[in-house]
Design an enzyme around this catalytic site. Structure first.
Site, PDB file in Angstrom:
ATOM      1  N   ARG A   8       1.027  -0.935   0.106  1.00  0.00           N
ATOM      2  CA  ARG A   8      -0.185  -0.773   0.295  1.00  0.00           C
ATOM      3  C   ARG A   8       0.774   1.409  -0.142  1.00  0.00           C
ATOM      4  NH1 ARG A   8      -2.475   1.116   5.515  1.00  0.00           N
ATOM      5  NH2 ARG A   8      -2.925   3.258   4.313  1.00  0.00           N
ATOM      6  N   ASN A 189       6.067   6.160  -2.646  1.00  0.00           N
ATOM      7  CA  ASN A 189       6.607   5.773  -3.306  1.00  0.00           C
ATOM      8  C   ASN A 189       8.830   4.549  -2.365  1.00  0.00           C
ATOM      9  OD1 ASN A 189       5.686   6.084  -5.604  1.00  0.00           O
ATOM     10  ND2 ASN A 189       6.333   8.238  -5.540  1.00  0.00           N
ATOM     11  N   ARG A 190       7.532   4.418  -1.250  1.00  0.00           N
ATOM     12  CA  ARG A 190       8.863   4.231   0.056  1.00  0.00           C
ATOM     13  C   ARG A 190      10.057   5.209   0.488  1.00  0.00           C
ATOM     14  NH1 ARG A 190       5.156   1.446   0.586  1.00  0.00           N
ATOM     15  NH2 ARG A 190       4.681  -0.625   0.753  1.00  0.00           N
ATOM     16  N   LEU A 191       9.511   6.227   0.355  1.00  0.00           N
ATOM     17  CA  LEU A 191      10.805   7.264   0.158  1.00  0.00           C
ATOM     18  C   LEU A 191      10.378   8.056   2.114  1.00  0.00           C
ATOM     19  CD1 LEU A 191      11.171   9.383  -2.872  1.00  0.00           C
ATOM     20  CD2 LEU A 191      12.570   7.226  -2.360  1.00  0.00           C
TER      21      LEU A 191
END
Length: 216
Positions: A8, A189-191
């Site tokens: 997610r 974006n997993r940042l």
């Protein structure tokens, strides 16, 4: 179901240096209030990681019962596995997984026993049945059945049928004194946004912590 396909995006909020409190305890208190306002069940539940003298790790969920600029306090049986680890290796890590808010807080530091007076103050505030339960359980030891616990509980009810339940000598609190506290906020974006407070030597309370952004 293919577990690798579970994912997610984290989009609820961001975290920036200019919006962080000067000390990690102020920042923790602010986030903790938000977890309560969000109605998250057991907002004070935290994973406690310890290690033996040989470095063998253990982790379990315990409840935070007090925090201040001095550290984070939890209670346990002093004969438990976690207590043995702390005796052999007085270092620990805490994780608060507030995933509903897409947040985590990680605490690392040394561990010390709190005073008997502090333990007694908290013990006296517990429900009577919880006080009796502390006398019954030899935490982490092998038992034959649930019935054996019930038998011991009934025995303790009779033993302390009159007056207050005393504080067991083998039960009390520990304080995790942090040298690092990380605040993690999920981002797209997993940042993710990650900031770590690291303890430094200073005579000024507001200058005792260095704040740095970490790569996600």
């Amino acid at each position: 179901m293919e577990i690798s396909h579970l994912r997610r995006e984290y989009t609820q909020a961001g975290l920036s240096l200019e919006h962080l409190a000067k000390t990690p305890f102020e920042q923790f208190a602010y986030w903790f209030r938000q977890t309560q306002q969000a109605g998250i069940p057991e907002p004070n539940a935290m994973s406690l990681a310890t290690a033996s003298r040989e470095g063998i790790p253990s982790v379990r969920t315990v409840l935070l019962k007090h925090f201040s600029d001095n550290g984070f306090v939890f209670f346990t049986n002093y004969t438990s596995k976690k207590a043995l680890d702390i005796t052999e290796n007085p270092q620990a890590a805490l994780l608060f997984p507030w995933l509903t808010l897409e947040r985590q807080v990680i605490v690392r530091g040394s561990v010390e026993k709190i005073t008997k007076t502090e333990s007694l103050r908290y013990f006296a505030s517990r429900p009577r049945d919880s006080q009796l339960g502390a006398w019954v359980s030899r935490q982490s030891s092998v038992i034959t059945s649930r019935q054996s616990l019930e038998v011991k509980l009934n025995a303790m009810k009779q033993k302390f049928s009159e007056g207050e339940v005393p504080l067991p000598s083998f039960w009390g609190g520990y304080r995790v004194i942090p040298n690092h506290i990380e605040f993690w906020q999920g981002r797209p974006n997993r940042l993710h946004d990650r900031f770590i407070y690291s303890k430094i030597d200073s005579n000024k309370p507001l200058e005792q912590w260095k704040i740095e952004r970490l790569s996600p």
